[in-house]
Write a protein that holds these residues in place. Sequence first.
Motif, mmCIF file in Angstrom:
data_model
loop_
_atom_site.group_PDB
_atom_site.id
_atom_site.type_symbol
_atom_site.label_atom_id
_atom_site.label_comp_id
_atom_site.label_asym_id
_atom_site.label_seq_id
_atom_site.Cartn_x
_atom_site.Cartn_y
_atom_site.Cartn_z
ATOM 1 N N LEU A 152 26.809 -9.375 13.226
ATOM 2 C CA LEU A 152 27.508 -9.608 11.965
ATOM 3 C C LEU A 152 27.178 -8.520 10.949
ATOM 4 O O LEU A 152 26.053 -8.016 10.899
ATOM 5 N N SER A 153 28.148 -8.180 10.117
ATOM 6 C CA SER A 153 27.928 -7.204 9.056
ATOM 7 C C SER A 153 26.942 -7.759 8.024
ATOM 8 O O SER A 153 26.884 -8.968 7.780
ATOM 9 N N ASP A 154 26.173 -6.871 7.404
ATOM 10 C CA ASP A 154 25.231 -7.269 6.349
ATOM 11 C C ASP A 154 25.904 -7.405 4.986
ATOM 12 O O ASP A 154 25.273 -7.848 4.029
ATOM 13 N N GLU A 155 27.165 -7.029 4.884
ATOM 14 C CA GLU A 155 27.865 -7.122 3.606
ATOM 15 C C GLU A 155 28.088 -8.583 3.218
ATOM 16 O O GLU A 155 28.497 -9.396 4.056
ATOM 17 N N VAL A 156 27.804 -8.913 1.960
ATOM 18 C CA VAL A 156 27.998 -10.277 1.461
ATOM 19 C C VAL A 156 28.680 -10.207 0.098
ATOM 20 O O VAL A 156 28.197 -9.534 -0.815
ATOM 21 N N PHE A 157 29.821 -10.878 -0.034
ATOM 22 C CA PHE A 157 30.514 -11.032 -1.313
ATOM 23 C C PHE A 157 30.714 -12.533 -1.500
ATOM 24 O O PHE A 157 31.500 -13.151 -0.784
ATOM 25 N N HIS B 251 29.866 -24.249 10.288
ATOM 26 C CA HIS B 251 29.988 -22.801 10.403
ATOM 27 C C HIS B 251 28.609 -22.179 10.232
ATOM 28 O O HIS B 251 27.992 -22.329 9.169
ATOM 29 N N VAL B 252 28.109 -21.533 11.266
ATOM 30 C CA VAL B 252 26.827 -20.842 11.197
ATOM 31 C C VAL B 252 27.102 -19.434 10.682
ATOM 32 O O VAL B 252 27.779 -18.640 11.336
ATOM 33 N N ARG B 253 26.560 -19.099 9.506
ATOM 34 C CA ARG B 253 26.886 -17.835 8.852
ATOM 35 C C ARG B 253 25.865 -16.736 9.121
ATOM 36 O O ARG B 253 26.132 -15.563 8.888
ATOM 37 N N ALA B 254 24.670 -17.122 9.596
ATOM 38 C CA ALA B 254 23.632 -16.121 9.864
ATOM 39 C C ALA B 254 22.497 -16.765 10.638
ATOM 40 O O ALA B 254 22.284 -17.979 10.550
ATOM 41 N N LYS B 255 21.765 -15.944 11.394
ATOM 42 C CA LYS B 255 20.521 -16.435 11.974
ATOM 43 C C LYS B 255 19.503 -16.572 10.845
ATOM 44 O O LYS B 255 19.248 -15.607 10.110
ATOM 45 N N PRO B 256 18.903 -17.745 10.688
ATOM 46 C CA PRO B 256 18.001 -17.935 9.554
ATOM 47 C C PRO B 256 16.689 -17.187 9.711
ATOM 48 O O PRO B 256 16.168 -17.032 10.822
ATOM 49 N N ALA B 257 16.165 -16.723 8.583
ATOM 50 C CA ALA B 257 14.844 -16.091 8.567
ATOM 51 C C ALA B 257 13.772 -17.159 8.750
ATOM 52 O O ALA B 257 13.992 -18.337 8.471
ATOM 53 N N PRO B 258 12.570 -16.779 9.217
ATOM 54 C CA PRO B 258 11.475 -17.743 9.355
ATOM 55 C C PRO B 258 11.124 -18.374 8.008
ATOM 56 O O PRO B 258 11.289 -17.765 6.952
ATOM 57 N N GLY B 259 10.643 -19.604 8.078
ATOM 58 C CA GLY B 259 10.195 -20.281 6.860
ATOM 59 C C GLY B 259 11.025 -21.510 6.541
ATOM 60 O O GLY B 259 11.839 -21.980 7.345
ATOM 61 N N TRP B 260 10.802 -22.032 5.336
ATOM 62 C CA TRP B 260 11.495 -23.233 4.872
ATOM 63 C C TRP B 260 13.000 -22.997 4.811
ATOM 64 O O TRP B 260 13.476 -21.919 4.459
ATOM 65 N N LEU B 261 13.751 -24.062 5.102
ATOM 66 C CA LEU B 261 15.182 -24.107 4.846
ATOM 67 C C LEU B 261 15.423 -24.942 3.594
ATOM 68 O O LEU B 261 14.761 -25.961 3.385
ATOM 69 N N ARG B 262 16.363 -24.501 2.764
ATOM 70 C CA ARG B 262 16.780 -25.295 1.599
ATOM 71 C C ARG B 262 18.124 -25.935 1.907
ATOM 72 O O ARG B 262 19.078 -25.246 2.296
ATOM 73 N N LEU B 263 18.205 -27.238 1.718
ATOM 74 C CA LEU B 263 19.383 -28.002 2.085
ATOM 75 C C LEU B 263 19.998 -28.635 0.841
ATOM 76 O O LEU B 263 19.280 -29.185 -0.007
ATOM 77 N N ASP C 67 17.004 -16.369 0.930
ATOM 78 C CA ASP C 67 18.095 -16.728 0.021
ATOM 79 C C ASP C 67 19.466 -16.388 0.592
ATOM 80 O O ASP C 67 20.408 -16.088 -0.143
ATOM 81 N N ARG C 68 19.602 -16.452 1.901
ATOM 82 C CA ARG C 68 20.896 -16.248 2.540
ATOM 83 C C ARG C 68 21.512 -17.586 2.900
ATOM 84 O O ARG C 68 20.820 -18.503 3.348
ATOM 85 N N LEU C 69 22.824 -17.689 2.717
ATOM 86 C CA LEU C 69 23.545 -18.883 3.135
ATOM 87 C C LEU C 69 23.693 -18.829 4.657
ATOM 88 O O LEU C 69 24.427 -18.007 5.194
#
Length: 283
Positions: free
Chosen positions: A124-129, A231-243, A266-268
């Motif tokens: 996936l592209s790293d661009e986010v708008f 819809h999975v928008r990205a592989k999550p980084a390690p650590g807590w998830l905010r829901l 802080d990625r969706l």
Amino acid sequence: MTTETDFDQATAVQRVGDTGDRFQAEFRTEWLNHGHVNGGFVLAVAARALGGVLAEGSAHGDPFALSAHFLSRTAPGPVEIQTSVVRQGRQLSTGTASVLQTDQKGAETERVRIIGTYRDLDTLSDEVFTTAACPDLPPPGECVSTETASEEMLSQSRLHERLDLRLDPATTGWSNEEGPSGRGVASGWMRFRDGREPDPLALLLASDVLPPVSFDLGAAGFPVTVQIAAHVRAKPAPGWLRLTQRTHNHAGGFLEQDTEIWDSKDRLALQARHLIYLMPFGD
């Protein structure tokens, strides 16, 4: 040496026979929520089976867009998952999965039917708008741990023995003398107690672990999931998830439950919508 985690063991699938498109799995009682098999957990197990099939003919092993229809009540115990490949392309691959169980009369019954599109999330592209905003939650240490729930509730929701779930105090008035806010909101933090880091399958589980928004809405009835679109928008980084979850429309006994999951960077990472039927108590 990698140690298999509770979640990996619980969502494991095994092929049946030589056909390669049918799998066995087990819905374990330790992953129940309010006495029922958690919808996000069901989705994660089926997604693992379908992803394994699609990845054999492509590089598309990550769930990307899933739609699950819950046809009958899923029960703890053995299940079979029948998969099929619909299309495999350069960017995306699509297939279906049916979750099957034997009912009380001995007949094979379809519990859930899923259509899923997969891809390689690393491409996936790293661009986010985006106009979406990462939720501003109190730190986990200032939130309400589900460990503080009553023994009766915890005995029916053994799922929370494996999750470290911290609820935003602003959305827990329904559980104390404050009462429900009427806004129809739930939010909090989640991680696995055994240290397992989040991945796309964990996001599917996490989409269905907060208290139903009907609690904060003050609406009566037992929440039953009719359909999930994730819809999975990205592989999550390690650590807590905010829901975060909210609803805007409760009508005719049904409401939508919109979910966002943000990772530690802080990625969706996931967006989902549940259609929920509030079944009258006693039915």
